[in-house]
Design a protein around this motif. Structure first.
Motif, PDB file in Angstrom:
ATOM      1  N   ARG A   1      69.510  38.811  57.980  1.00 50.58           N
ATOM      2  CA  ARG A   1      70.704  39.729  57.934  1.00 50.58           C
ATOM      3  C   ARG A   1      70.825  41.142  57.308  1.00 50.58           C
ATOM      4  O   ARG A   1      71.392  41.999  58.009  1.00 50.58           O
ATOM      5  CB  ARG A   1      71.772  38.597  57.159  1.00 50.58           C
ATOM      6  CG  ARG A   1      73.340  39.418  57.215  1.00 50.58           C
ATOM      7  CD  ARG A   1      74.204  38.405  56.804  1.00 50.58           C
ATOM      8  NE  ARG A   1      73.968  37.859  55.388  1.00 50.58           N
ATOM      9  CZ  ARG A   1      73.660  36.572  55.219  1.00 50.58           C
ATOM     10  NH1 ARG A   1      73.345  35.755  56.036  1.00 50.58           N
ATOM     11  NH2 ARG A   1      73.512  36.330  53.936  1.00 50.58           N
ATOM     12  N   ARG A   2      69.947  41.009  56.279  1.00 52.92           N
ATOM     13  CA  ARG A   2      69.694  42.605  55.732  1.00 52.92           C
ATOM     14  C   ARG A   2      68.689  43.283  56.496  1.00 52.92           C
ATOM     15  O   ARG A   2      69.115  44.518  56.659  1.00 52.92           O
ATOM     16  CB  ARG A   2      68.915  42.196  54.361  1.00 52.92           C
ATOM     17  CG  ARG A   2      68.798  43.761  53.647  1.00 52.92           C
ATOM     18  CD  ARG A   2      68.105  43.574  52.271  1.00 52.92           C
ATOM     19  NE  ARG A   2      67.809  45.029  51.886  1.00 52.92           N
ATOM     20  CZ  ARG A   2      66.853  45.305  51.176  1.00 52.92           C
ATOM     21  NH1 ARG A   2      66.059  44.488  50.947  1.00 52.92           N
ATOM     22  NH2 ARG A   2      66.896  46.626  50.714  1.00 52.92           N
ATOM     23  N   ILE A   3      67.812  42.788  57.275  1.00 52.59           N
ATOM     24  CA  ILE A   3      67.114  43.402  58.266  1.00 52.59           C
ATOM     25  C   ILE A   3      67.971  44.094  59.350  1.00 52.59           C
ATOM     26  O   ILE A   3      67.681  45.308  59.586  1.00 52.59           O
ATOM     27  CB  ILE A   3      65.964  42.475  58.897  1.00 52.59           C
ATOM     28  CG1 ILE A   3      64.753  42.528  57.934  1.00 52.59           C
ATOM     29  CG2 ILE A   3      65.503  43.087  60.088  1.00 52.59           C
ATOM     30  CD1 ILE A   3      63.674  41.311  58.358  1.00 52.59           C
ATOM     31  N   ASN A   4      68.941  43.429  59.901  1.00 53.62           N
ATOM     32  CA  ASN A   4      69.850  43.902  60.859  1.00 53.62           C
ATOM     33  C   ASN A   4      70.888  44.902  60.408  1.00 53.62           C
ATOM     34  O   ASN A   4      71.128  45.867  61.241  1.00 53.62           O
ATOM     35  CB  ASN A   4      70.254  42.765  61.675  1.00 53.62           C
ATOM     36  CG  ASN A   4      69.471  42.071  62.703  1.00 53.62           C
ATOM     37  OD1 ASN A   4      68.633  42.939  63.091  1.00 53.62           O
ATOM     38  ND2 ASN A   4      69.454  40.890  62.873  1.00 53.62           N
ATOM     39  N   GLU A   5      71.189  44.701  59.057  1.00 48.63           N
ATOM     40  CA  GLU A   5      72.105  45.679  58.536  1.00 48.63           C
ATOM     41  C   GLU A   5      71.279  46.939  58.162  1.00 48.63           C
ATOM     42  O   GLU A   5      72.142  48.266  58.585  1.00 48.63           O
ATOM     43  CB  GLU A   5      72.603  45.026  57.322  1.00 48.63           C
ATOM     44  CG  GLU A   5      73.515  43.989  57.035  1.00 48.63           C
ATOM     45  CD  GLU A   5      73.866  43.216  55.774  1.00 48.63           C
ATOM     46  OE1 GLU A   5      73.284  43.857  54.772  1.00 48.63           O
ATOM     47  OE2 GLU A   5      74.736  42.625  55.701  1.00 48.63           O
ATOM     48  N   GLU A   6      70.263  47.039  58.067  1.00 48.76           N
ATOM     49  CA  GLU A   6      69.677  48.275  57.724  1.00 48.76           C
ATOM     50  C   GLU A   6      68.955  48.845  59.092  1.00 48.76           C
ATOM     51  O   GLU A   6      69.128  50.191  59.520  1.00 48.76           O
ATOM     52  CB  GLU A   6      68.160  47.862  56.929  1.00 48.76           C
ATOM     53  CG  GLU A   6      68.557  47.532  55.615  1.00 48.76           C
ATOM     54  CD  GLU A   6      69.075  48.656  54.799  1.00 48.76           C
ATOM     55  OE1 GLU A   6      69.069  49.757  55.088  1.00 48.76           O
ATOM     56  OE2 GLU A   6      69.846  48.260  53.773  1.00 48.76           O
ATOM     57  N   ARG A   7      68.724  48.165  59.994  1.00 47.16           N
ATOM     58  CA  ARG A   7      68.409  48.712  61.530  1.00 47.16           C
ATOM     59  C   ARG A   7      69.810  49.100  61.907  1.00 47.16           C
ATOM     60  O   ARG A   7      69.547  50.305  62.628  1.00 47.16           O
ATOM     61  CB  ARG A   7      68.109  47.458  62.426  1.00 47.16           C
ATOM     62  CG  ARG A   7      66.613  46.969  62.109  1.00 47.16           C
ATOM     63  CD  ARG A   7      66.256  45.758  62.816  1.00 47.16           C
ATOM     64  NE  ARG A   7      66.412  45.970  64.529  1.00 47.16           N
ATOM     65  CZ  ARG A   7      65.418  46.380  65.196  1.00 47.16           C
ATOM     66  NH1 ARG A   7      64.362  46.799  64.664  1.00 47.16           N
ATOM     67  NH2 ARG A   7      65.706  46.726  66.687  1.00 47.16           N
ATOM     68  N   ALA A   8      71.035  48.675  61.954  1.00 48.93           N
ATOM     69  CA  ALA A   8      72.198  49.321  62.386  1.00 48.93           C
ATOM     70  C   ALA A   8      72.396  50.728  61.713  1.00 48.93           C
ATOM     71  O   ALA A   8      72.839  51.650  62.287  1.00 48.93           O
ATOM     72  CB  ALA A   8      73.255  48.424  62.001  1.00 48.93           C
ATOM     73  N   LYS A   9      72.071  50.931  60.473  1.00 49.08           N
ATOM     74  CA  LYS A   9      72.141  52.194  59.870  1.00 49.08           C
ATOM     75  C   LYS A   9      71.069  53.033  60.230  1.00 49.08           C
ATOM     76  O   LYS A   9      71.608  54.252  60.170  1.00 49.08           O
ATOM     77  CB  LYS A   9      71.879  51.848  58.330  1.00 49.08           C
ATOM     78  CG  LYS A   9      72.745  51.102  57.584  1.00 49.08           C
ATOM     79  CD  LYS A   9      72.343  51.008  55.887  1.00 49.08           C
ATOM     80  CE  LYS A   9      73.337  50.108  55.148  1.00 49.08           C
ATOM     81  NZ  LYS A   9      72.767  49.831  53.824  1.00 49.08           N
TER      82      LYS A   9
END
Length: 237
Positions: free
Chosen positions: A133-141
């Motif tokens: 979940r954190r990986i995808n949150e950072e990818r979105a940024k």
């Protein structure tokens, strides 16, 4: 043999416009800044990915941006062929990565690297749902689409394969006994043909560098010694 616990380093979008690996405990990890998300992920998790047989020194070198450096005027300014200085020498001269990055990458887990299911199960022990979940949150940024565990493995394998192809093309140009096939699927060394997907570029602790073939049982067979170990002062070469 159980793998040691390792916290997954997550690439975060850096103010410079690049990516850098980070952990909740220590923040940014030195030496992991990369122009690509997968580059930062590989640099931040090189020990784990190496132990799973997903990357060798070739992939680490590619993650640093060293592939472009190999063909640059600066690399040519090193004044020696790759077979003399090796990846570690190029990296050290160009300042693109700490030399230690290239050591200790003889993974115990190459035997399990043959099947995607085994690798996914092993990596899944570390990439939890919370981490994903954190990986995808950072990818979105950083403007990237969400990914999955399978997607990460695919990207890591592609980086390793592309990096090794580039290095082999360089060696093909340098050496008469090395020939990369036109489709980049095989390489011939001293008349023997090897499939690229079973080759790894290894940097040994003594400073020597070699191309090895990994059998289905995980055994290593040296295919080509790229760079000899440095000769200690006072000894004849």
């Amino acid at each position: 043999m159980p793998l040691p616990f390792l916290a997954i380093a997550v690439p975060v979008f850096h103010s410079s416009g690049a990516w850098i690996a980070s952990t909740a405990a220590s923040g940014y990890i030195a030496g992991t800044l990369s122009s690509t998300w997968i580059g930062a992920f590989v640099l931040g998790n090189s020990s784990l990915l190496g132990s799973l047989g997903l990357v060798s020194a070739a992939g680490i070198f590619g993650a640093t941006g060293g592939l472009a450096a190999l063909s640059s005027g600066a690399a040519l300014g090193v004044g020696s062929a790759l077979t003399a200085v090796g990846l570690g020498g190029v990296a050290s001269t160009l300042g693109i990565a700490p030399t230690v990055t290239f050591l200790g990458l003889t993974p115990i887990g190459w035997a399990i690297a043959g099947t995607a299911a085994t690798v996914a199960a092993s990596l899944g022990l570390y990439v939890t749902r919370k981490t994903m979940r954190r990986i995808n949150e950072e990818r979105a940024k950083g403007g990237l689409e969400p990914t999955t565990l399978t997607g990460i493995i695919r990207e890591v394998r592609l980086l390793e394969a592309n990096s090794l192809e580039t290095i082999l093309a360089w060696l093909d140009a340098e050496l008469d006994n090395v020939s990369l096939s036109d489709d980049h699927k095989d390489v011939t060394v001293d008349g023997q043909v090897f499939s690229l997907h079973r080759l790894k570029y290894v940097v040994n602790k003594d400073g020597s560098e070699e191309l090895v073939f990994v059998t289905r049982t995980g055994r290593k067979k040296r295919v080509l010694q790229v760079k000899r170990a440095p000769v200690p002062e006072g000894f004849l070469a």
